[in-house]
Design a protein around this motif. Sequence first.
Motif, PDB file in Angstrom:
ATOM      1  N   HIS A 167       0.839  -1.195   0.000  1.00 48.52           N
ATOM      2  CA  HIS A 167       0.000   0.000   0.000  1.00 48.52           C
ATOM      3  C   HIS A 167       0.878   1.251   0.000  1.00 48.52           C
ATOM      4  N   THR A 183      -6.887   0.700  -3.597  1.00 45.76           N
ATOM      5  CA  THR A 183      -6.585  -0.712  -3.792  1.00 45.76           C
ATOM      6  C   THR A 183      -7.158  -1.555  -2.661  1.00 45.76           C
ATOM      7  N   ARG A 226      -6.248  -5.377  -1.241  1.00 45.47           N
ATOM      8  CA  ARG A 226      -5.250  -6.436  -1.347  1.00 45.47           C
ATOM      9  C   ARG A 226      -5.646  -7.622  -0.473  1.00 45.47           C
ATOM     10  N   GLU A 260      -4.648  -8.317  -5.923  1.00 45.08           N
ATOM     11  CA  GLU A 260      -4.666  -6.860  -5.816  1.00 45.08           C
ATOM     12  C   GLU A 260      -5.709  -6.324  -6.767  1.00 45.08           C
ATOM     13  N   TYR A 307      -7.390  -2.770  -8.214  1.00 49.02           N
ATOM     14  CA  TYR A 307      -7.149  -1.323  -8.285  1.00 49.02           C
ATOM     15  C   TYR A 307      -8.082  -0.700  -9.302  1.00 49.02           C
TER      16      TYR A 307
END
Length: 302
Positions: free
Chosen positions: A240, A264, A266, A278, A280
């Motif tokens: 991050h 994001t 995760r 992940e 995004y």
Amino acid sequence: QVSPDGRWVAGVGNDPRLFLWKTDSFLREHYAVSARARVIATPAAADGRFVALLSADGVEVVDAARLTLFGRLSLARPIRALALSADGRAAAILDDADELVVWALAVGDRLRTLDMSDETCPSGHLAADPKGPRFALVCHDGPILWIDPAAPTPVTRLGDVVGFSPTVVIPELRALVVGDARGTLRVSDGPGAPLRTIGDYPGAIRALLALPGAPEFIVTSEEIVERRGLDRPTHRYPGHRLQVGYVALSPDQKWLITIGRDNTVRVFDRATAALRVELYSSDLLASVAAMSPDGVKLAVGV
């Protein structure tokens, strides 16, 4: 809100209904609430059985497994903070008149009423001891109080905290861990024990999460996500770039889910800190996430 065991996600809307989505199938079930309400608390029980709902005139505790009413309290004053005991049988409620009441939910009786007017607590939250109907009241920019309704002196002041104060109880240690806006991490090593500092972080502590079955917990500060015991950190979950404000475990406790302000989400292997997934997007403003018990599906609330 996600249940402590990750098996369901609860939500309420403008209509008076509680919706539960099972994370293994995402099938939706609902419970009819007596009045317009909002989810306010779930207990720290590992089975995630109970959920508390706050409405204009009281609190309803619902058995999430059966979708039936477990207990209801009619209240005359607005609530500042609420917590359920691990077995769902007791609730601690702090109201706007500085009165803290511990209730026996099954019968609707008051176990203890405490006048908290001598303590400065305009806002805060309650955490329950998983071993019994005892509670910690952590006031934002105020005192940290240990409350044992059965004790001759029911309120013990443990210390003070600065700013917003995420709190977690570590069941295996019966320890209360408190973070603050200065990045200071402190622990009370047992019911009513004094606070001691166990860590200093570069920014405000944003989230704390107990790890069931282990004497460890997750802490976040700025972009840092760490697993640690009371003595030292053991793992760091990297990647991050901005503040992480939400962490959760998968139902099998194998995966750690994190949400950051860098847009994001995760998913890490809890044991090794290896990144598995992940997600995004420039407009991904996620606030909550949950994984199905088989580890295949991930639900993200935006």
